[in-house]
Design an enzyme around this catalytic site. Structure first.
Site, PDB file in Angstrom:
ATOM      1  N   GLN A  45       0.806  -1.220   0.000  1.00  0.00           N
ATOM      2  CA  GLN A  45       0.000   0.000   0.000  1.00  0.00           C
ATOM      3  C   GLN A  45       0.842   1.273   0.000  1.00  0.00           C
ATOM      4  O   GLN A  45       0.310   2.363  -0.177  1.00  0.00           O
ATOM      5  CB  GLN A  45      -0.961   0.005   1.208  1.00  0.00           C
ATOM      6  CG  GLN A  45      -2.034  -1.059   1.089  1.00  0.00           C
ATOM      7  CD  GLN A  45      -2.940  -1.028   2.291  1.00  0.00           C
ATOM      8  OE1 GLN A  45      -2.610  -1.571   3.339  1.00  0.00           O
ATOM      9  NE2 GLN A  45      -4.078  -0.364   2.167  1.00  0.00           N
ATOM     10  N   CYS A 104     -10.558  -0.111   3.775  1.00  0.00           N
ATOM     11  CA  CYS A 104      -9.142  -0.254   3.453  1.00  0.00           C
ATOM     12  C   CYS A 104      -8.631   1.115   3.011  1.00  0.00           C
ATOM     13  O   CYS A 104      -9.338   1.833   2.300  1.00  0.00           O
ATOM     14  CB  CYS A 104      -9.003  -1.274   2.326  1.00  0.00           C
ATOM     15  SG  CYS A 104      -7.317  -1.521   1.770  1.00  0.00           S
ATOM     16  N   HIS A 151      -3.310  -8.730   1.942  1.00  0.00           N
ATOM     17  CA  HIS A 151      -2.628  -7.723   1.108  1.00  0.00           C
ATOM     18  C   HIS A 151      -1.269  -8.244   0.639  1.00  0.00           C
ATOM     19  O   HIS A 151      -0.889  -8.072  -0.512  1.00  0.00           O
ATOM     20  CB  HIS A 151      -2.353  -6.445   1.914  1.00  0.00           C
ATOM     21  CG  HIS A 151      -3.425  -5.404   1.820  1.00  0.00           C
ATOM     22  ND1 HIS A 151      -3.800  -4.833   0.631  1.00  0.00           N
ATOM     23  CD2 HIS A 151      -4.173  -4.803   2.776  1.00  0.00           C
ATOM     24  CE1 HIS A 151      -4.750  -3.922   0.860  1.00  0.00           C
ATOM     25  NE2 HIS A 151      -5.000  -3.890   2.160  1.00  0.00           N
TER      26      HIS A 151
HETATM   27 NI    NI Z   1      -6.323  -2.742   3.299  1.00  0.00          NI
END
Ligand code: NI
Length: 182
Positions: free
Chosen positions: A50, A103, A149
């Site tokens: 991320q 998220c 993830h």
């Molecule tokens: Ni997430």
């Protein structure tokens, strides 16, 4: 340092993370930056993908009022927040919980997701020590979401067709905005 958060539509989120061989100062800095980024965005978890990185690392900090429930079956010392999980692997999962999930890579999009209620996760801490925790509730949900993830799996992959239809427009707009921004 606050890092830019990769949003849905960026293929980085579909990559499988690479296990960390050694805990170095660079890894500690990455973990610190991920925590700072997560707090700034008011999230409870963040995975390396991320922030555009491929190391198998995630960070978690669930709110105080969830801790008692979450720690019920854990080694409390090792589970002190925030958690930095290097090379996490879920060894066992039990029971079921269903609750709203969001998220940081999907701003303003959320939907209920069914997860295991209790999981046992093994990982390295930032001292390179192996830790194994059994956690429940929100913390277990966060561990499953972040470990997913690291395997390139997103929470929307867990939704039913009907749920996907209900957020399809938002997802399409987010994907377009992400790809335009690149
Ligand atoms: Ni997430």
């Amino acid at each position: 340092m606050i890092l830019p958060i990769v949003k849905y539509g960026d293929e980085t989120l579909r990559e499988k993370a690479v296990p960390v061989s050694f805990i170095t100062d660079e890894i500690r800095k990455l973990a610190a930056d991920m925590l700072e980024t997560m707090y700034a965005a008011r999230g409870v978890g963040l995975a390396a993908e991320q922030v555009g990185r491929c190391e198998r690392i995630c960070v978690i900090d669930v709110p105080k009022d969830c801790e008692k429930e979450a720690y019920r079956e854990s080694n409390e010392a090792a589970a002190r927040m925030p958690l930095v999980l290097v090379n996490p692997e879920i060894l066992a999962a039990e029971g079921e919980q269903r609750d709203d999930e969001g998220c940081l890579s999907f701003p303003k999009i959320g939907s209920p997701v069914t997860r295991a209620n209790t999981v046992t996760v093994t990982f390295l801490d930032l001292d390179g020590m192996r830790q194994t925790l059994t956690v429940s509730g929100l913390l277990a949900r966060a561990v499953q979401h972040e470990t997913d993830h690291l395997d390139g799996i997103l929470f929307v992959d867990k939704l039913s067709q009907v749920q996907m239809l209900s957020i399809a427009g938002k997802l399409r707009r987010l994907k377009t905005a992400t790809r335009r921004g690149k």
